[in-house]
Design a protein around this motif. Structure first.
Motif, mmCIF file in Angstrom:
data_model
loop_
_atom_site.group_PDB
_atom_site.id
_atom_site.type_symbol
_atom_site.label_atom_id
_atom_site.label_comp_id
_atom_site.label_asym_id
_atom_site.label_seq_id
_atom_site.Cartn_x
_atom_site.Cartn_y
_atom_site.Cartn_z
ATOM 1 N N ASN A 193 0.831 -1.206 0.000
ATOM 2 C CA ASN A 193 0.000 0.000 0.000
ATOM 3 C C ASN A 193 0.864 1.255 0.000
ATOM 4 O O ASN A 193 0.589 2.218 -0.719
ATOM 5 N N SER A 194 1.950 1.202 0.843
ATOM 6 C CA SER A 194 2.856 2.350 0.904
ATOM 7 C C SER A 194 3.550 2.563 -0.434
ATOM 8 O O SER A 194 3.680 3.693 -0.919
ATOM 9 N N ILE A 195 3.998 1.454 -1.033
ATOM 10 C CA ILE A 195 4.672 1.553 -2.339
ATOM 11 C C ILE A 195 3.712 2.103 -3.377
ATOM 12 O O ILE A 195 4.076 2.930 -4.224
ATOM 13 N N GLY A 196 2.460 1.637 -3.299
ATOM 14 C CA GLY A 196 1.468 2.153 -4.239
ATOM 15 C C GLY A 196 1.263 3.644 -4.091
ATOM 16 O O GLY A 196 1.228 4.387 -5.081
ATOM 17 N N SER A 197 1.148 4.086 -2.808
ATOM 18 C CA SER A 197 0.969 5.522 -2.578
ATOM 19 C C SER A 197 2.216 6.296 -2.991
ATOM 20 O O SER A 197 2.126 7.378 -3.585
ATOM 21 N N GLN A 198 3.416 5.715 -2.678
ATOM 22 C CA GLN A 198 4.661 6.369 -3.078
ATOM 23 C C GLN A 198 4.778 6.426 -4.597
ATOM 24 O O GLN A 198 5.237 7.427 -5.161
ATOM 25 N N ARG A 199 4.362 5.337 -5.246
ATOM 26 C CA ARG A 199 4.414 5.330 -6.714
ATOM 27 C C ARG A 199 3.497 6.394 -7.288
ATOM 28 O O ARG A 199 3.860 7.100 -8.239
ATOM 29 N N SER A 200 2.308 6.491 -6.681
ATOM 30 C CA SER A 200 1.388 7.540 -7.119
ATOM 31 C C SER A 200 1.991 8.920 -6.870
ATOM 32 O O SER A 200 1.908 9.815 -7.718
ATOM 33 N N ARG A 201 2.636 9.062 -5.695
ATOM 34 C CA ARG A 201 3.284 10.333 -5.362
ATOM 35 C C ARG A 201 4.413 10.640 -6.345
ATOM 36 O O ARG A 201 4.573 11.779 -6.808
ATOM 37 N N GLU B 64 4.694 9.518 -9.397
ATOM 38 C CA GLU B 64 4.107 9.875 -10.691
ATOM 39 C C GLU B 64 3.648 11.330 -10.692
ATOM 40 O O GLU B 64 3.843 12.056 -11.673
ATOM 41 N N GLN B 65 3.023 11.742 -9.563
ATOM 42 C CA GLN B 65 2.609 13.143 -9.471
ATOM 43 C C GLN B 65 3.809 14.077 -9.519
ATOM 44 O O GLN B 65 3.788 15.113 -10.193
ATOM 45 N N LEU B 66 4.889 13.682 -8.768
ATOM 46 C CA LEU B 66 6.093 14.514 -8.762
ATOM 47 C C LEU B 66 6.739 14.556 -10.141
ATOM 48 O O LEU B 66 7.243 15.596 -10.579
ATOM 49 N N GLU B 67 6.757 13.387 -10.827
ATOM 50 C CA GLU B 67 7.325 13.362 -12.179
ATOM 51 C C GLU B 67 6.524 14.268 -13.116
ATOM 52 O O GLU B 67 7.095 14.975 -13.950
ATOM 53 N N CYS B 68 5.201 14.196 -12.956
ATOM 54 C CA CYS B 68 4.349 15.066 -13.777
ATOM 55 C C CYS B 68 4.635 16.527 -13.452
ATOM 56 O O CYS B 68 4.790 17.357 -14.363
ATOM 57 N N ARG B 69 4.735 16.797 -12.142
ATOM 58 C CA ARG B 69 5.034 18.173 -11.714
ATOM 59 C C ARG B 69 6.424 18.593 -12.192
ATOM 60 O O ARG B 69 6.625 19.734 -12.642
ATOM 61 N N LEU B 70 7.380 17.629 -12.084
ATOM 62 C CA LEU B 70 8.741 17.921 -12.534
ATOM 63 C C LEU B 70 8.771 18.195 -14.024
ATOM 64 O O LEU B 70 9.484 19.094 -14.496
ATOM 65 N N GLY B 71 7.986 17.412 -14.780
ATOM 66 C CA GLY B 71 7.913 17.667 -16.215
ATOM 67 C C GLY B 71 7.381 19.054 -16.513
ATOM 68 O O GLY B 71 7.899 19.759 -17.392
ATOM 69 N N GLU B 72 6.339 19.436 -15.744
ATOM 70 C CA GLU B 72 5.802 20.782 -15.931
ATOM 71 C C GLU B 72 6.842 21.845 -15.583
ATOM 72 O O GLU B 72 6.986 22.843 -16.299
ATOM 73 N N LEU B 73 7.572 21.590 -14.451
ATOM 74 C CA LEU B 73 8.597 22.555 -14.050
ATOM 75 C C LEU B 73 9.724 22.620 -15.081
ATOM 76 O O LEU B 73 10.271 23.696 -15.353
ATOM 77 N N GLU B 74 10.089 21.434 -15.628
ATOM 78 C CA GLU B 74 11.131 21.426 -16.658
ATOM 79 C C GLU B 74 10.686 22.217 -17.884
ATOM 80 O O GLU B 74 11.478 22.960 -18.476
ATOM 81 N N ASP B 75 9.410 22.014 -18.247
ATOM 82 C CA ASP B 75 8.894 22.783 -19.389
ATOM 83 C C ASP B 75 8.938 24.282 -19.085
ATOM 84 O O ASP B 75 9.337 25.095 -19.936
ATOM 85 N N LYS B 76 8.514 24.619 -17.829
ATOM 86 C CA LYS B 76 8.556 26.026 -17.443
ATOM 87 C C LYS B 76 9.989 26.536 -17.404
ATOM 88 O O LYS B 76 10.267 27.677 -17.791
ATOM 89 N N ALA B 77 10.906 25.646 -16.908
ATOM 90 C CA ALA B 77 12.317 26.050 -16.852
ATOM 91 C C ALA B 77 12.868 26.293 -18.248
ATOM 92 O O ALA B 77 13.622 27.255 -18.479
ATOM 93 N N ILE B 78 12.485 25.393 -19.179
ATOM 94 C CA ILE B 78 12.936 25.579 -20.566
ATOM 95 C C ILE B 78 12.401 26.901 -21.116
ATOM 96 O O ILE B 78 13.137 27.685 -21.745
ATOM 97 N N ASP B 79 11.086 27.118 -20.853
ATOM 98 C CA ASP B 79 10.498 28.383 -21.321
ATOM 99 C C ASP B 79 11.193 29.574 -20.660
ATOM 100 O O ASP B 79 11.458 30.598 -21.318
ATOM 101 N N THR B 80 11.472 29.391 -19.331
ATOM 102 C CA THR B 80 12.150 30.478 -18.609
ATOM 103 C C THR B 80 13.545 30.710 -19.165
ATOM 104 O O THR B 80 13.982 31.855 -19.329
#
Length: 305
Positions: free
Chosen positions: A119-127, A129-145
């Protein structure tokens, strides 16, 4: 009379034979021989057979009883041995059962922990994935920046270059004089000093009075008591060709002075152009030591004369 005696004698023989046979059977408990049995009368034969059957029955009963007793004895011994073995191993079995129960309990705990970890691994995996998605958004913003910063840097550099060109354009008629001693502080007559300086070093140019001086001042304007060297003088001329004439004459003369003090005259540039030209100083001096005729041309390029 003789027949009667013979019959009695015969009867006595039979009785004696029967008694002897019966005695033999009782004593030996074995069957008489065939001839002896065949000579017995029917009644005695039956009795003999009956007694023999009884003896056989008794023997069988005795054997069965003995066998039963022996079997019971063996059975009791086996049961006692089994009980003894069970008693000996019952402790081990109980310990083994307790160990199995403990292991079962531990396995249940481990399974519970595994479930929690899953259950913890599942929640961590979900977390993640969310962080990777957020990181991707930040990377895109960083590239734009970064792109925006690169564009901004280019604009800043372009503006700085434009500003430098503008300042150099404003200063293009100026002469920059270094090393003239200060006289009188804030009450100093800078215009008079400049006229004397030009007359002393460029008499031919000043004789015709074809050079028009628009302004002359010290830089910086504020006097610093801790400053050991004199402030520089900026001379603003009306025409660029007049500045170039003075600079060419100074280069040809090689030594420019004011009242015996060695001074240096150069073009007046913006601070950015001066900083760029300073980067050539070491190379310029090294080439000069090797008697190479070089100079730094505008804005900051080394040229071989």
């Amino acid at each position: 009379m003789a027949r009667r005696q013979h019959s009695i004698s015969k009867h006595i023989k039979k009785q004696t034979m029967i008694a002897s046979t019966t005695c033999q059977i009782k004593e030996s408990k074995s069957f008489p021989n065939e001839d002896t049995i065949l000579e017995l009368p029917d009644a005695e034969y039956k009795k003999l057979i009956y007694r023999m059957l009884q003896d056989i029955r008794d023997d069988l009963r005795n054997e069965i009883r003995q066998s039963t007793e022996k079997a019971k004895e063996h059975t009791d011994k086996a049961v006692e041995e089994i009980k003894r073995i069970i008693q000996e191993h019952s402790g081990k079995i109980n310990k083994l059962q307790e160990s199995i129960e403990r292991q079962h309990s531990e396995i249940q705990k481990i399974n519970s922990k595994i479930t929690e970890l899953d259950n913890s691994i599942g929640s961590q995996r979900s977390r993640i994935e969310q962080l990777e998605c957020r990181l991707g958004e930040l990377e895109d913003k960083a590239i734009d920046t970064n792109i925006a910063e690169e564009k901004s840097d280019k604009r800043i550099k372009k503006n700085e270059e434009t500003l430098r060109i503008m300042w150099d354009s404003i200063k293009k008629n100026n002469l920059h004089v270094i090393g003239v001693p200060e006289q009188g502080g804030i009450t100093e007559n800078t215009d008079r000093i400049v006229e004397d300086l030009l007359a002393e070093n460029f008499p031919d140019i000043m004789k015709d009075k074809r050079i028009s001086i628009q302004d002359a001042h010290r830089t910086p304007y504020k006097i610093d008591p801790k400053r050991k060297s004199p402030r520089h003088i900026i001379i603003k001329l009306a025409k660029t060709k007049d500045k170039e004439k003075n600079l060419k004459t100074a280069r040809d003369k090689r030594k420019v002075s004011y009242k015996g003090e060695s001074i240096r005259i150069s073009s007046d540039y913006s601070a950015e152009t001066v900083e760029s030209r300073k980067q050539w100083d070491d190379i310029y001096r090294a080439l000069k030591e090797k008697n190479c005729q070089t100079r730094i041309i505008y804005p900051a390029k080394l040229s071989q004369i």
